[in-house]
Scaffold this motif. Structure first.
Motif, short mmCIF file in Angstrom:
data_model
loop_
_atom_site.label_atom_id
_atom_site.label_comp_id
_atom_site.label_asym_id
_atom_site.label_seq_id
_atom_site.Cartn_x
_atom_site.Cartn_y
_atom_site.Cartn_z
N ALA A 67 0.86 -1.19 0.00
CA ALA A 67 0.00 0.00 0.00
C ALA A 67 0.89 1.23 0.00
O ALA A 67 2.06 1.18 0.41
N VAL A 68 0.33 2.35 -0.46
CA VAL A 68 1.14 3.56 -0.68
C VAL A 68 0.49 4.78 -0.03
O VAL A 68 -0.73 4.96 -0.11
N VAL A 69 1.30 5.61 0.59
CA VAL A 69 0.89 6.94 1.03
C VAL A 69 1.50 7.96 0.09
O VAL A 69 2.72 7.97 -0.11
N VAL A 70 0.67 8.82 -0.50
CA VAL A 70 1.15 9.89 -1.37
C VAL A 70 1.13 11.19 -0.58
O VAL A 70 0.06 11.73 -0.27
N ALA A 71 2.31 11.69 -0.23
CA ALA A 71 2.45 12.92 0.56
C ALA A 71 3.42 13.87 -0.13
O ALA A 71 4.07 14.68 0.53
N SER A 72 3.50 13.78 -1.44
CA SER A 72 4.38 14.63 -2.22
C SER A 72 3.67 15.93 -2.60
O SER A 72 2.53 16.18 -2.15
N HIS A 73 4.28 16.74 -3.44
CA HIS A 73 3.70 18.01 -3.84
C HIS A 73 2.33 17.81 -4.47
O HIS A 73 2.09 16.82 -5.17
N ASP A 74 1.42 18.74 -4.21
CA ASP A 74 0.04 18.63 -4.70
C ASP A 74 -0.03 18.32 -6.20
O ASP A 74 -0.88 17.56 -6.65
N SER A 75 0.87 18.93 -6.96
CA SER A 75 0.83 18.79 -8.42
C SER A 75 1.12 17.37 -8.88
O SER A 75 0.83 17.02 -10.03
N THR A 76 1.69 16.53 -8.01
CA THR A 76 2.03 15.15 -8.38
C THR A 76 0.95 14.14 -8.01
O THR A 76 1.03 12.97 -8.42
N HIS A 77 -0.04 14.56 -7.25
CA HIS A 77 -0.99 13.61 -6.67
C HIS A 77 -1.72 12.78 -7.72
O HIS A 77 -1.80 11.55 -7.62
N ALA A 98 -6.34 16.23 -6.12
CA ALA A 98 -5.63 16.78 -7.28
C ALA A 98 -5.81 18.29 -7.25
O ALA A 98 -6.68 18.81 -6.56
N VAL A 99 -5.00 18.98 -8.03
CA VAL A 99 -5.04 20.45 -8.03
C VAL A 99 -6.27 20.98 -8.75
O VAL A 99 -6.86 21.98 -8.35
N THR A 100 -6.69 20.30 -9.82
CA THR A 100 -7.83 20.77 -10.62
C THR A 100 -8.97 19.77 -10.60
O THR A 100 -8.76 18.57 -10.34
N GLY A 305 -13.12 13.68 -2.09
CA GLY A 305 -12.05 14.54 -2.58
C GLY A 305 -12.48 15.36 -3.77
O GLY A 305 -12.14 16.55 -3.88
N LEU A 306 -13.23 14.75 -4.66
CA LEU A 306 -13.74 15.45 -5.84
C LEU A 306 -14.72 16.55 -5.44
O LEU A 306 -14.65 17.68 -5.96
#
Length: 332
Positions: A67-77, A98-100, A305-306
């Motif tokens: 399993a993965v936690v994504v805690a990187s820059h918003d633009s990479t999500h 996501a940013v948009t 999230g959406l």
């Protein structure tokens, strides 16, 4: 059997997740850490006995990562979450999804196609849903202990804004918490918004700060959201629900109160780490348990999230119009 977790992003947020998973969340083992800064990834990885990487996609594909936690820059999500979905690995994505809105829609559609009504792979890190104060406040609202809710007042004040970013990022990266919390508290979606600001601050020039937002839910409750990222004095989160028969508000956690030299005082935290430590721990606990037990978790969903991003888009539209009410378009 331990859930083997890979964490992408070794900044303040990622480091907190790594240390929590390693030391206070049973049933989890951090096996890999990825970050664009190789030395930072290596340092945190060594701290927990994991491998340090610079390639996040390599982390996702590893056989020793369940399993993965994504805690990187918003633009990479968005792209990283899509890679996790393709690899069929549960992923906890830090807010925002996501940013948009377009990116959020792409992620949600890919996720729903992949699971076909089965157990969700994707959850979103709106940790305030696990904060003991917010949980109790929600119970007060849903039980109608103060009568039917009429107004909600929220404020989010921090010492200083992070480097970079603009007025839109204040909404998508910070106010996004309130944009999820309010409909969760009231069990009613936000249907219209308006954005306002004060005179330009003399302390910071690259974004409008503070910002003031009005949200109206489908149930007719009006919410005020004050966002002040450069308040200076401390990290200060407030929320009050006013009902027909009373009011209920968060009691900010205070560890000590000092009486000295004719003054009665207490201190504020510098950032979110001590204020929401319990929320992050409880959220991770539930995420790991749900994976181990093969069930749907109680974390915020991809659709949650959406929906928060749809409200953010309406606020940004109001911002660029110089204010005024904007309906939240929830059609996809």
């Amino acid at each position: 059997m331990s859930v083997r977790v890979g964490v992408i992003g070794a900044g303040v947020m990622g480091a907190d997740h790594i240390r929590n998973l390693h030391s206070v969340v049973s049933g989890a083992t951090v096996t890999a850490v990825a970050d664009v800064d190789a030395s930072r990834a290596a340092g945190l990885a060594a701290e927990v006995g994991a491998d340090g990487l610079t390639d996040p996609y390599g982390l996702i594909s590893r056989t020793d990562v369940d399993a993965v936690v994504v805690a990187s820059h918003d633009s990479t999500h968005a792209d990283l979450v899509l890679a996790c979905i393709e690899a069929r690995k549960p992923v906890l994505c830090e807010k925002p999804l996501a940013v948009t809105v377009d990116e959020c829609v792409r992620v949600v559609r890919a996720h729903e196609a992949a699971i076909s009504g089965g157990i969700p792979l994707l959850t979103v890190g709106f940790m305030r849903r696990f904060d003991p104060g917010y949980v109790e406040l929600r119970h007060t609202v849903t039980s109608r202990a103060v009568g039917e809710p009429l107004i909600v007042h929220c404020s989010s004040r921090t010492v200083t804004s992070g480097p970079g970013g603009d007025s839109e990022a204040s909404i998508t990266g910070s106010a996004i918490h309130e944009l999820d919390t309010v409909p969760w508290l009231l069990d009613s979606p936000v249907v219209e918004v308006s954005w306002h600001t004060t005179r330009a601050s003399t302390r910071i020039g690259h974004r409008r700060d503070p910002q003031f937002m009005l949200l109206r839910t489908e149930s007719g409750v009006l919410t005020t959201v004050e966002l002040f990222l450069n308040a200076g004095y401390g990290y200060d989160i407030r929320c009050e629900v006013i009902g027909e028969e009373g009011a209920s508000r968060l009691a900010e956690p205070i560890r000590t109160v000092t009486d000295h030299a004719l003054r009665h005082s207490y201190s504020y935290a510098r950032d979110w780490v001590p204020r929401f430590a319990d929320a992050y721990r409880l959220q991770l606990r539930e995420w790991i348990d749900s994976i181990a037990e093969g069930r749907t978790s109680t974390l915020a969903s991809a659709r949650d999230g959406l929906q928060a991003s749809l409200v953010a888009r309406a606020l940004i539209t109001s911002m660029h119009r110089g204010g005024g009410t904007v309906a939240v378009d929830r059609t996809l």
